[in-house]
Enzyme design. Structure first.
Site, PDB file in Angstrom:
ATOM      1  N   HIS A  34      36.883 -63.149 -17.542  1.00 30.24           N
ATOM      2  CA  HIS A  34      37.597 -64.285 -18.122  1.00 30.24           C
ATOM      3  C   HIS A  34      36.732 -65.545 -18.212  1.00 30.24           C
ATOM      4  O   HIS A  34      37.202 -66.631 -17.869  1.00 30.24           O
ATOM      5  CB  HIS A  34      38.841 -64.621 -17.276  1.00 30.24           C
ATOM      6  CG  HIS A  34      39.845 -63.525 -17.190  1.00 30.24           C
ATOM      7  ND1 HIS A  34      40.809 -63.472 -16.205  1.00 30.24           N
ATOM      8  CD2 HIS A  34      40.056 -62.444 -17.974  1.00 30.24           C
ATOM      9  CE1 HIS A  34      41.563 -62.393 -16.383  1.00 30.24           C
ATOM     10  NE2 HIS A  34      41.128 -61.747 -17.436  1.00 30.24           N
TER      11      HIS A  34
HETATM   12  C1  LIG Z   1      36.582 -55.856 -20.366  1.00 32.23           C
HETATM   13  C2  LIG Z   1      37.560 -56.974 -20.528  1.00 32.23           C
HETATM   14  C3  LIG Z   1      38.818 -56.860 -19.942  1.00 32.23           C
HETATM   15  C4  LIG Z   1      39.745 -57.897 -20.093  1.00 32.23           C
HETATM   16  N1  LIG Z   1      41.023 -57.716 -19.664  1.00 32.23           N
HETATM   17  C5  LIG Z   1      41.972 -58.618 -20.005  1.00 32.23           C
HETATM   18  C6  LIG Z   1      43.340 -58.352 -19.789  1.00 32.23           C
HETATM   19  O1  LIG Z   1      43.718 -57.291 -19.288  1.00 32.23           O
HETATM   20  N2  LIG Z   1      44.251 -59.293 -20.154  1.00 32.23           N
HETATM   21  C7  LIG Z   1      43.870 -60.476 -20.712  1.00 32.23           C
HETATM   22  O2  LIG Z   1      44.740 -61.310 -20.971  1.00 32.23           O
HETATM   23  N3  LIG Z   1      42.571 -60.756 -20.931  1.00 32.23           N
HETATM   24  C8  LIG Z   1      41.627 -59.841 -20.632  1.00 32.23           C
HETATM   25  N4  LIG Z   1      40.324 -60.081 -20.929  1.00 32.23           N
HETATM   26  C9  LIG Z   1      39.954 -61.400 -21.469  1.00 32.23           C
HETATM   27  C10 LIG Z   1      40.379 -61.629 -22.916  1.00 32.23           C
HETATM   28  O3  LIG Z   1      40.357 -60.447 -23.651  1.00 32.23           O
HETATM   29  C11 LIG Z   1      39.451 -62.670 -23.520  1.00 32.23           C
HETATM   30  O4  LIG Z   1      39.533 -63.867 -22.758  1.00 32.23           O
HETATM   31  C12 LIG Z   1      39.790 -63.031 -24.958  1.00 32.23           C
HETATM   32  O5  LIG Z   1      39.883 -61.878 -25.744  1.00 32.23           O
HETATM   33  C13 LIG Z   1      38.712 -63.963 -25.510  1.00 32.23           C
HETATM   34  O6  LIG Z   1      39.123 -64.431 -26.768  1.00 32.23           O
HETATM   35  P1  LIG Z   1      38.173 -65.374 -27.645  1.00 32.23           P
HETATM   36  O7  LIG Z   1      38.873 -65.575 -28.933  1.00 32.23           O
HETATM   37  O8  LIG Z   1      37.797 -66.555 -26.841  1.00 32.23           O
HETATM   38  O9  LIG Z   1      36.837 -64.542 -27.852  1.00 32.23           O
HETATM   39  P2  LIG Z   1      36.640 -63.059 -28.379  1.00 32.23           P
HETATM   40  O10 LIG Z   1      37.922 -62.322 -28.428  1.00 32.23           O
HETATM   41  O11 LIG Z   1      35.535 -62.479 -27.586  1.00 32.23           O
HETATM   42  O12 LIG Z   1      36.208 -63.260 -29.893  1.00 32.23           O
HETATM   43  C14 LIG Z   1      34.974 -63.743 -30.323  1.00 32.23           C
HETATM   44  C15 LIG Z   1      34.658 -63.044 -31.634  1.00 32.23           C
HETATM   45  O13 LIG Z   1      33.658 -63.771 -32.333  1.00 32.23           O
HETATM   46  C16 LIG Z   1      32.677 -62.870 -32.820  1.00 32.23           C
HETATM   47  N5  LIG Z   1      31.449 -63.652 -32.933  1.00 32.23           N
HETATM   48  C17 LIG Z   1      30.797 -64.266 -31.919  1.00 32.23           C
HETATM   49  N6  LIG Z   1      29.755 -64.959 -32.402  1.00 32.23           N
HETATM   50  C18 LIG Z   1      29.753 -64.786 -33.745  1.00 32.23           C
HETATM   51  C19 LIG Z   1      28.924 -65.263 -34.794  1.00 32.23           C
HETATM   52  N7  LIG Z   1      27.904 -66.084 -34.545  1.00 32.23           N
HETATM   53  N8  LIG Z   1      29.191 -64.847 -36.064  1.00 32.23           N
HETATM   54  C20 LIG Z   1      30.247 -64.043 -36.324  1.00 32.23           C
HETATM   55  N9  LIG Z   1      31.068 -63.566 -35.369  1.00 32.23           N
HETATM   56  C21 LIG Z   1      30.827 -63.949 -34.092  1.00 32.23           C
HETATM   57  C22 LIG Z   1      32.631 -61.778 -31.769  1.00 32.23           C
HETATM   58  O14 LIG Z   1      32.038 -60.597 -32.256  1.00 32.23           O
HETATM   59  C23 LIG Z   1      34.112 -61.638 -31.431  1.00 32.23           C
HETATM   60  O15 LIG Z   1      34.761 -60.755 -32.307  1.00 32.23           O
HETATM   61  C24 LIG Z   1      39.375 -59.081 -20.795  1.00 32.23           C
HETATM   62  C25 LIG Z   1      38.107 -59.190 -21.379  1.00 32.23           C
HETATM   63  C26 LIG Z   1      37.210 -58.145 -21.260  1.00 32.23           C
HETATM   64  C27 LIG Z   1      35.861 -58.271 -21.916  1.00 32.23           C
END
Ligand SMILES: Cc1cc2nc3c(=O)[nH]c(=O)nc-3n(C[C@H](O)[C@H](O)[C@H](O)COP(=O)(O)OP(=O)(O)OC[C@H]3O[C@@H](n4cnc5c(N)ncnc54)[C@H](O)[C@@H]3O)c2cc1C
Length: 601
Positions: free
Chosen positions: A517
Site C-alpha cells: 500500500h
Molecule cells: C499485490 C497487491 C495486493 C494488494 N491487495 C490489496 C487488497 O487486497 N485490497 C486493497 O484495497 N488494495 C490492495 N492493494 C493496493 C491497491 O491495489 C493499490 O493501492 C491501488 O490499486 C493503487 O491504485 P493507483 O491508481 O494509485 O495505481 P495503480 O492501480 O497501480 O495504477 C497505475 C497505472 O498507471 C500505469 N502507468 C504508470 N506509469 C505510466 C506511464 N508513465 N505511462 C502510462 N501508464 C503508466 C500503470 O501501468 C498502472 O496501470 C494491493 C496491491 C498489490 C500490488
C-alpha cells in the site's frame, strides 16, 4: 467457464489510430485512471485519451486465489526497494519486491481484492491537515456511488451502494479456519461487524471486489462498460515519458512511447497523472516537477520546485504462524488447486479458488499504544488461511525474493500440514521514506526507499499487535483444530528469551513484509504547506497549470486499511469536481461521534 467469464471481456481496447488533441489526457489506467476515464467520458462533448503502459488483464488474473502468482510476470512493474537501514532484512538480506500492476486496471488486477474503505477519522484527519472537502461525510457518498454490493445482509445498512460499477461481494465459500476467525475475535472481545459500517473495530470475514467468483478489477468495473463510447480512446502499451509544458507552465500535452516509436499528443484542458505512488512522482520529476536540488543534479530543467517523492509510507506486517493438527480445514494450495476445484470455479464461481488471495479474515484491533479514546484501530490483522508454504513455497519465494536454500532452512517444516497465519498490519506508521530518480531515463526504475521502522514508535506497537495475534490463534476457536504457535528460533534472535518483547521485536525486524500500500509521494495539502505537491482539488502547485495527480500518491496520510477502495473514491470525487458538481455530504448514518485528538504527522 461460462459462469465466471463474461465474454464481453475479450474485447480489445487497443487502437492503432488516435487524434492529435484531446480535452483530457489520463496517464495510467489503474485503480484511479480507469474511474476517471469512465466518469469524464460521460460528458460526450469531451474527448478523452487514456494512455496505459501495460496491456489487458487475463484469465489467470480473474482467479482470486491465484493473486500472488501474478507477481513477477509481465503485468507487474516488479519494483525492488533499497536495502533497509533498520535491519529489517538482517536474516536474509533481501531487497523486498514491490509489485505494481502494469496492465489496464493497474494494481487492482494484481491485488488481493479486500474491500476496505478506511476509518472515518482518516478523512477527518485529512481535513485537519488543510484538505477542505475530504471529510468522511463528504467522501462517503463517493464510496457508495461506485459500489454494487451483492450481499443483502450488508448492502442496505445505510453505508453501502447497490447498482454502481464496482462489484463488492461476500465470499461464496469459507474454510473452517476462516469461519473460526470471527469466533476467535469474539473471544477476545471484538464484535463481528460490517468492517465498512458504523464502527471499524471488530473481526469479520471480509468482502472483496469480486463478481460471480472472479476478480472485479477497475478495468472490468469501469472501462469495460465504456467500450462503445466514441469520445474515449484507450491506448495500451503506451508509456508516457514526459509531460510537456509551455512557457506559462501550462501542461500542453505528453510524449509517449508505443511499440518503439515516440509520439506526442496535445491537450486542451488538463493532463491527469494516475500512474500510482511510484510512477507518478517519477514522471513528474522527469518532466521538471520535483525537489530543485535533485533535478539540478540530473540537469533537468525545473518547472516547479516541489517535494515530489517525499512522504512515502506503506503498510507493513510481521507474520505470526500457527500449525494445525486437524486436516482439510485450511487452504493447502497443493491440495485445492485440483481439477474438480478448477471445474467448480469455472462452472459455478464457487469453491476455494474464489478465496481472495487466501485472506479469509480481517480484524481491526487496538494495541496499548493506540492511545485513542474510541473506534480508531492501529492494527489490521489479515488471516491467511493456509500458509505461505502450502504451495511448497513457490509463491512465497517469488513474492519475498528468497532463495530455495533459505526457504528450506526456515520455512519447509510448514509444508506438510494445515496451517494459518495472522498478519498484523500497522495502520498508522510514522516512518517516512522517499522516491527519487535513479537516472534521467524513464526506463530506469526509480530509487524506492520506504525507510521502514526508522521511527522508534513503529516497532513498539508491532510487538503488542503480535501478542494479540498469538492470543487470537490460541483461542478455543482455533484450539479445536489443534492450533500451535509455530515458534522456530529465529537466527539472529537467539540471545533473547523466546516470545519476550525483545524477541518479538527481533522477529518483526527480521520478517517484516509489505502489504502493498505505498502512498503519499505527491502529497495533497494547502498551498502554504511546504510539504504539499497538489492542492485539495489535486491540482499540481508551484504555479503549474492544467495538471492534476489523481491516485494513491496524493494521500497525505494513509487510510486505515487496504487502499484500493479509497483510491477509487478519490477518482470518483475528483471526476465530479472536474465536472463542476459534488454529491451532497451524507450525515454519518450512526449519528454524531466524539471528537478526539489524532496524531498528525
Ligand atoms: C499485490 C497487491 C495486493 C494488494 N491487495 C490489496 C487488497 O487486497 N485490497 C486493497 O484495497 N488494495 C490492495 N492493494 C493496493 C491497491 O491495489 C493499490 O493501492 C491501488 O490499486 C493503487 O491504485 P493507483 O491508481 O494509485 O495505481 P495503480 O492501480 O497501480 O495504477 C497505475 C497505472 O498507471 C500505469 N502507468 C504508470 N506509469 C505510466 C506511464 N508513465 N505511462 C502510462 N501508464 C503508466 C500503470 O501501468 C498502472 O496501470 C494491493 C496491491 C498489490 C500490488
Amino acid at each position: 467457464f461460462l459462469y465466471v467469464r463474461n465474454f464481453d471481456q475479450s474485447y480489445t481496447v487497443s487502437r492503432n489510430n488516435w487524434d492529435l488533441e484531446y480535452d483530457f489526457i489520463i496517464v495510467g489506467g489503474g485503480s484511479a485512471g480507469a474511474v476517471l476515464a469512465n466518469r469524464l467520458s460521460e460528458i460526450s462533448d469531451w474527448k478523452i485519451l487514456l494512455l496505459e503502459a501495460g496491456g489487458s488483464d487475463n484469465i489467470l488474473s480473474d482467479i482470486p486465489l491465484a493473486a500472488a502468482s501474478l507477481q513477477q510476470t509481465p503485468i507487474d512493474w516488479a519494483y525492488q526497494i533499497e536495502p533497509q537501514e533498520a535491519s529489517c532484512f538482517g536474516l536474509i538480506n533481501r531487497r523486498m519486491h514491490w509489485p505494481r500492476g502494469k496492465v489496464l486496471g493497474g494494481s487492482s488486477v494484481l491485488n488481493y481484492m479486500v474491500y476496505i474503505r478506511g476509518n472515518r477519522r482518516d478523512f477527518d484527519n485529512w481535513v485537519r491537515l488543510g484538505n477542505v472537502g475530504w471529510s468522511y461525510e463528504e467522501v462517503l457518498p463517493y464510496f457508495i456511488k461506485s459500489e454494487d454490493n451483492r450481499d443483502p445482509s450488508i448492502a442496505f445498512n445505510g453505508f453501502h451502494g447497490v447498482g454502481g460499477y464496482l462489484t463488492v461481494s461476500s465470499p461464496p465459500d469459507v474454510t473452517p479456519v476462516g469461519l473460526a476467525f470471527p469466533e476467535a475475535g469474539k473471544f477476545l472481545g471484538y464484535p463481528n461487524i460490517d468492517l465498512n459500517g458504523p464502527i471499524q473495530t471488530g473481526w469479520a470475514i471480509p468482502q472483496g471486489t469480486v463478481r460471480r467468483g472472479a476478480r472485479c478489477s477497475t478495468s472490468k468495473a469501469f472501462l469495460l462498460p465504456t467500450k462503445d463510447r466514441p469520445n474515449l480512446h484507450v491506448l495500451t502499451f503506451s508509456y508516457v515519458t514526459k509531460i510537456l509544458f509551455n512557457e506559462d507552465k501550462r501542461a500542453i500535452g505528453v510524449q509517449f512511447d508505443r511499440f518503439s516509436l515516440t509520439h506526442v499528443v496535445y491537450v486542451r484542458k488538463e493532463v491527469i497523472v494516475s500512474g500510482g505512488s511510484i510512477n507518478s512522482p517519477q514522471l513528474l520529476m522527469l518532466s521538471g516537477i520535483g525537489p530543485a536540488d535533485h533535478l539540478n543534479a540530473f540537469g533537468i530543467p525545473i518547472i516547479a520546485d516541489l517535494p515530489v517523492g517525499n512522504n512515502l509510507h506503506d503498510h507493513i506486517y510481521p507474520g505470526v504462524h500457527f500449525s494445525l493438527e486437524a486436516k482439510g480445514v485450511s487452504i493447502v494450495q497443493r491440495r485445492v488447486v485440483s481439477l474438480p476445484n478448477i471445474i467448480k470455479y469455472f462452472t459455478s464461481g464457487r469453491g476455494p479458488l474464489t478465496i481472495i488471495g487466501g485472506i479469509e479474515g480481517l480484524g481491526f484491533i487496538k494495541t496499548k499504544y493506540a492511545n485513542y479514546s474510541d473506534d480508531f484501530p492501529d492494527f489490521q490483522i489479515h488471516l491467511l488461511s493456509g500458509d505461505i508454504s502450502s504451495d511448497d513455497g513457490q509463491n512465497f519465494r517469488r513474492v519475498q525474493g528468497i532463495t530455495r536454500e533459505l526457504y528450506e532452512q526456515y520455512y519447509l517444516p510448514y509444508t506438510s500440514f494445515d496451517s494459518f497465519s495472522f498478519y498484523p498490519v500497522m495502520l498508522h506508521p510514522k516512518s517516512r521514506g522517499f522516491i527519487r530518480l535513479r537516472s534521467t531515463s524513464p526506463y530506469d526504475p526509480p530509487i524506492i526507499d520506504p525507510k521502514y521502522l526508522t521511527h522508534p514508535d513503529d516497532i513498539l506497537s508491532m510487538v503488542d499487535a503480535m501478542k494479540i495475534c498469538i492470543a487470537g490463534g490460541l483461542t478455543p476457536a482455533y484450539r479445536k483444530f489443534g492450533s500451535k504457535l509455530f515458534s522456530r528460533i529465529i537466527p539472529g534472535c537467539e540471545s533473547y528469551p523466546v516470545l519476550s518483547d525483545e524477541y518479538l521485536a527481533c522477529q518483526a525486524r527480521t520478517y517484516i513484509q509489505t502489504i502493498y500500500h505505498p502512498v503519499g509521494t505527491c502529497r495533497m495539502g494547502p498551498a502554504d504547506d511546504e510539504r504539499s505537491v497538489v492542492d485539495p482539488e489535486l491540482r499540481v502547485l508551484g504555479g503549474v497549470k492544467g495538471l492534476r495527480v489523481v491516485d494513491g500518491s496524493i494521500m497525505p496520510v494513509i487510510t486505515s486499511g487496504n487502499t484500493n477502495a479509497p483510491i477509487i473514491m478519490i477518482a470518483e470525487k475528483i471526476s465530479d469536481l472536474i465536472k463542476g458538481v459534488q454529491l451532497p455530504p451524507m450525515r454519518f448514518p450512526g449519528g454524531d461521534i466524539k471528537r478526539i485528538t489524532l496524531w498528525i504527522p
